[in-house]
Design a protein around this motif. Sequence first.
Motif, short mmCIF file in Angstrom:
data_model
loop_
_atom_site.label_atom_id
_atom_site.label_comp_id
_atom_site.label_asym_id
_atom_site.label_seq_id
_atom_site.Cartn_x
_atom_site.Cartn_y
_atom_site.Cartn_z
N SER B 63 1.32 9.79 1.35
CA SER B 63 0.76 8.94 0.31
C SER B 63 -0.67 8.57 0.64
O SER B 63 -1.00 8.30 1.80
CB SER B 63 1.58 7.66 0.17
N GLY B 126 7.07 2.86 3.31
CA GLY B 126 7.01 2.98 1.85
C GLY B 126 5.95 2.08 1.24
O GLY B 126 5.63 2.18 0.06
N CYS B 213 9.50 2.26 -3.06
CA CYS B 213 9.25 3.35 -2.12
C CYS B 213 9.81 2.98 -0.75
O CYS B 213 9.54 1.89 -0.24
CB CYS B 213 7.75 3.64 -2.02
N GLU B 239 10.28 6.55 -5.04
CA GLU B 239 9.89 7.59 -4.08
C GLU B 239 10.67 7.34 -2.80
O GLU B 239 10.62 6.25 -2.24
CB GLU B 239 8.38 7.54 -3.83
#
Lengths: 85, 247
Positions: B63, B126, B213, B239
């Motif tokens: 990410s 996350g 996430c 995600e």
Amino acid sequence: MLDGNAIGGLLLDVFGTEMTAAEGVCGHCGTPGVLAECEVYLGGPGTIVRCRTCKGLQMVFVEIGGVTCVDLSGLSSLTAGGLTT
Amino acid sequence: MARTAVRRRLSWQLATVTGVVDETPRVRTLLLELDDWQEHVAGQHLDVRLTADDGYRAARAYSIASAPGEPPSITVERLEDGEVSPYLTEVVRAGDQFEVRGPIGGYFVWRPEDGGALFIAAGGSGVVPLRAMLRERRQSASTAPAKLLYSSRSIDDVIYRTELGEPDHGVEIVHTLTRSQPEGWTGYARRVDAELLREVAWPSEDDPRAFVCGPTSFVETVSAGLVELGYAPSNVRTERFGATGGR
């Protein structure tokens, strides 16, 4: 285990367009869902994509000698940008 | 010109590491410089590819930790059995180069003009794409109410601890520490469950946009809990990544 977000680059390579928001319908259980939600396994020699609902095999990608072999036989349909296959 | 008619292909390019920030003992942020960078959207990622001396290649998605318009950076957690993260967290130094391609992704993305209140929930690393969203909110002067629910094992595992300790106006950060808590801790001290979500998440009447996430079990619990609270499933974007050691 990852999800379809992690293979956005591979999908873009294969399909030529953004595909994580594309919708696939599982060929095993019939559940529709965006590719980002699929289960993705990278550990083996290829990339394995499974249905989050029934765990059925939906897509397989294997790169051999610079060519990516694609098996989509586990999807009954795939819709991206208004186009359905 | 035929060339300009061709769709822009996503190609690998060399990124140069311009700086390294240690976030926690297992997590580092790498500041990158790229020659050809198309502005990204908060929540997108980029692929990193490493090639060994024998030609073996491994690629992984990370990410993007920065907001659109900022120099791209990624934040990487070291996975003991990882093929790429040990190199990125232990070996790489400023000035080193590796291959990247991106930005990638059109599902787990937030644009300020999407509207609605923003509810974002992170388990462990996350938090990285959600941090990009908070920075984008600041940069675009968005007034969307935003709340981050962030689950970490301990206070020392909190990534971006200083930055998250000084939230912007209209942003609320709620921590839960699941394994150990510092003395005097008054925040949540358990894994996120339906009751905790009910207390923390925006009510569904606010038409919130949710981004979740983290490890798979965290994401499943939070996304199911939000839908139970009345969130539209299409507004709960997820995600997932395998729990450390199990990917």
